[in-house]
Enzyme design. Structure first.
Site, short mmCIF file in Angstrom:
data_model
loop_
_atom_site.label_atom_id
_atom_site.label_comp_id
_atom_site.label_asym_id
_atom_site.label_seq_id
_atom_site.Cartn_x
_atom_site.Cartn_y
_atom_site.Cartn_z
N GLY A 232 9.10 23.74 14.49
CA GLY A 232 10.36 23.39 13.85
C GLY A 232 11.54 23.43 14.80
CG HIS B 16 1.43 -15.06 2.48
ND1 HIS B 16 0.68 -13.91 2.35
CD2 HIS B 16 0.55 -16.07 2.75
CE1 HIS B 16 -0.59 -14.20 2.52
NE2 HIS B 16 -0.70 -15.51 2.76
#
Length: 239
Positions: A48, A222
């Site tokens: 962290g 697409h």
């Protein structure tokens, strides 16, 4: 109990499955003290991050701290009226893009204190550059249920995406969370190719409080990976 604590459980489980397919050993629910690092050539230790606020003379100025972090209000103002703080030194969300956002808010508030802006930490995209990538924003399924929100879950697998097949990166899925009553999109998690880019579409949707129907009705090109987002929303709503 899972990889990447705080992320959606299904996303973490999928990453673990992909890792194991690649021959990576995953040890959860394990105390690191029980592992022998001498069996490895390299050890990466991740524990962290903490704010670095020592030796800045903050105590002399009387600026309030909480666990080493500068305390600020919603305008990023400290307890000293003409001093502001932004980024990792003042935020629990320690991400570069959020720090940059806060820096702009703080600078604008310093320049024009008569029109103070709030720092909004409710819609911050989180990106993890694993392989496959992970992107998330808003509430996870677990967080939404913890808030007693009646939700609808929408999912679409990368294996059904033409572009994912073209790229030969079919591991992953798109998952969104919406309010069943209002249709508002509340959160999203993506694991798969270009997930850190795709999450931007859903970040904008949540920021703008768009409904499932509004995003599902959007025409996306697409074959692309992004059309998986509208496919996910249409799939679960029978559109």
């Amino acid at each position: 109990p899972q990889l990447l604590p705080g992320t959606d459980k299904e996303i973490a489980k999928k990453l673990e499955t992909v890792f194991k397919k690649k021959g990576i050993k995953v040890a959860t629910n394990t105390d690191a003290k029980n592992l022998d690092p001498s069996h490895n050539d390299l050890v990466l230790l991740c524990v962290g991050r903490t704010p670095v606020t020592e030796d800045l003379g903050l105590d002399k100025l009387g600026i309030k701290l909480e666990k080493g972090r500068i305390t600020v209000d919603e305008h990023l103002k400290t307890n000293i009226s003409n001093i502001y703080a932004a980024g990792d030194c003042a935020s629990k969300t320690m991400l570069a893009h959020f720090a940059a956002y806060q820096g702009c808010i703080a600078a604008e508030n310093i320049a024009d204190p008569s029109h103070l802006k709030n720092s909004n930490d409710s819609n911050i995209p989180n990106c993890i550059f694993t392989d496959p990538e992970i992107g998330s924003v808003g509430l996870t399924e677990e967080e939404a249920k913890g808030k007693d929100i009646d939700i609808r879950v929408h999912k679409f697998d990368f294996r059904a995406l033409g572009m994912a097949r073209i790229l030969d990166e079919t591991e992953g899925f798109i998952k969104t969370i919406s309010d069943k009553k209002t249709g508002e999109i509340l959160g999203a998690s993506i694991i798969g190719a270009r997930a850190t880019e795709l999450i931007g579409i859903l970040t904008l949707a949540i920021q703008s409080r768009l409904l499932v129907s509004q995003v599902a009705d959007t025409i996306l090109a697409h074959p692309t990976l992004s059309e998986g987002i509208t496919s996910a929303l249409k799939e679960e709503h029978g559109l």
